[in-house]
Motif scaffolding. Structure first.
Motif, PDB file in Angstrom:
ATOM      1  N   UNK A  62      32.261   4.028   5.585  1.00 46.57           N
ATOM      2  CA  UNK A  62      31.204   4.053   6.594  1.00 46.57           C
ATOM      3  C   UNK A  62      31.650   4.646   7.911  1.00 46.57           C
ATOM      4  N   UNK A  63      30.714   5.283   8.578  1.00 44.82           N
ATOM      5  CA  UNK A  63      30.860   5.654   9.972  1.00 44.82           C
ATOM      6  C   UNK A  63      29.464   5.539  10.572  1.00 44.82           C
ATOM      7  N   UNK A  64      29.366   5.403  11.875  1.00 47.47           N
ATOM      8  CA  UNK A  64      28.068   5.240  12.505  1.00 47.47           C
ATOM      9  C   UNK A  64      27.586   6.571  13.051  1.00 47.47           C
ATOM     10  N   UNK A  65      26.279   6.784  12.995  1.00 49.89           N
ATOM     11  CA  UNK A  65      25.694   8.071  13.355  1.00 49.89           C
ATOM     12  C   UNK A  65      24.317   7.833  13.980  1.00 49.89           C
ATOM     13  N   UNK A  66      23.997   8.578  15.017  1.00 45.10           N
ATOM     14  CA  UNK A  66      22.683   8.496  15.660  1.00 45.10           C
ATOM     15  C   UNK A  66      21.769   9.559  15.060  1.00 45.10           C
ATOM     16  N   UNK A  67      20.528   9.153  14.769  1.00 47.66           N
ATOM     17  CA  UNK A  67      19.518  10.077  14.259  1.00 47.66           C
ATOM     18  C   UNK A  67      18.210   9.819  14.989  1.00 47.66           C
ATOM     19  N   UNK A  68      17.230  10.666  14.780  1.00 48.79           N
ATOM     20  CA  UNK A  68      15.941  10.512  15.419  1.00 48.79           C
ATOM     21  C   UNK A  68      14.885  10.226  14.356  1.00 48.79           C
ATOM     22  N   UNK A  69      14.243   9.083  14.476  1.00 48.05           N
ATOM     23  CA  UNK A  69      13.183   8.681  13.561  1.00 48.05           C
ATOM     24  C   UNK A  69      11.894   9.327  14.063  1.00 48.05           C
ATOM     25  N   UNK A  70      11.248  10.173  13.210  1.00 47.62           N
ATOM     26  CA  UNK A  70      10.077  10.921  13.665  1.00 47.62           C
ATOM     27  C   UNK A  70       8.804  10.615  12.875  1.00 47.62           C
ATOM     28  N   UNK A  71       8.911   9.918  11.749  1.00 47.70           N
ATOM     29  CA  UNK A  71       7.717   9.610  10.969  1.00 47.70           C
ATOM     30  C   UNK A  71       7.974   8.521   9.953  1.00 47.70           C
ATOM     31  N   UNK A  72       6.879   7.950   9.427  1.00 49.78           N
ATOM     32  CA  UNK A  72       7.001   6.959   8.365  1.00 49.78           C
ATOM     33  C   UNK A  72       5.757   7.019   7.502  1.00 49.78           C
ATOM     34  N   UNK A  73       5.884   6.539   6.281  1.00 53.66           N
ATOM     35  CA  UNK A  73       4.785   6.534   5.329  1.00 53.66           C
ATOM     36  C   UNK A  73       5.339   6.317   3.939  1.00 53.66           C
ATOM     37  N   UNK A  74       4.845   7.078   2.973  1.00 52.72           N
ATOM     38  CA  UNK A  74       5.362   6.966   1.607  1.00 52.72           C
ATOM     39  C   UNK A  74       5.776   8.339   1.098  1.00 52.72           C
TER      40      UNK A  74
END
Length: 144
Positions: A62-74
């Motif tokens: 494991x390593x930690x990483x920042x990302x950008x959450x831009x949407x959700x759904x299925x």
């Protein structure tokens, strides 16, 4: 924003992206498309273990990483997040990925544990929801 609250994350996500930290596994590095489902042990991460970095800092996978959450759904009928990564357009689907949204407190890769977003002025007052438009070839997951 409270950790582990997918409802609040979905509400905020209607107005702007959310920055999240994930416990990144090497399988995430080689993601090329489809719905990313991390190895089983990453689905089982809980907030207590994640909040104490001493439990994870010596983990070889494991390593930690920042990302950008831009949407959700299925995605093909399964709950999914749409994220934008900073590794360039050659990674994933034009720099984006679909990550399984499993409804647990921590979420896949611990995605629900460290959400953050900017607050400008009165953070409880929102304008009209802004529809995020990803680049060509990246399709937002279908709304739940």
């Amino acid at each position: 924003m409270a950790a582990g609250n997918e409802y609040e994350m979905s509400r905020i996500l209607q107005y702007h992206p959310i920055t999240v930290a994930i416990a990144c596994h090497r399988s995430f590095d080689i993601y090329e498309g489809g719905l990313y489902k991390p190895p089983h042990f990453l689905f089982e991460l809980d907030m207590v273990k994640l909040s104490d970095k001493s439990n994870l800092e010596n983990h070889p996978k494991l390593e930690f990483h920042e990302i950008c959450l831009v949407g959700m759904g299925t995605y093909n009928g399964e709950p999914a997040w749409l994220i934008k990564n900073s590794w360039g357009k050659q990674w994933g689907v034009g720099g984006y990925a679909y990550i399984s949204r499993n409804g647990s407190y921590a979420g896949a890769l611990g995605i629900n544990c460290w959400p953050s977003y900017p607050i400008i002025g009165d953070h409880e007052r929102y304008e009209e929801p802004r529809l995020y438009k990803p680049p060509a070839g990246v399709i937002l997951p279908k709304k739940d």
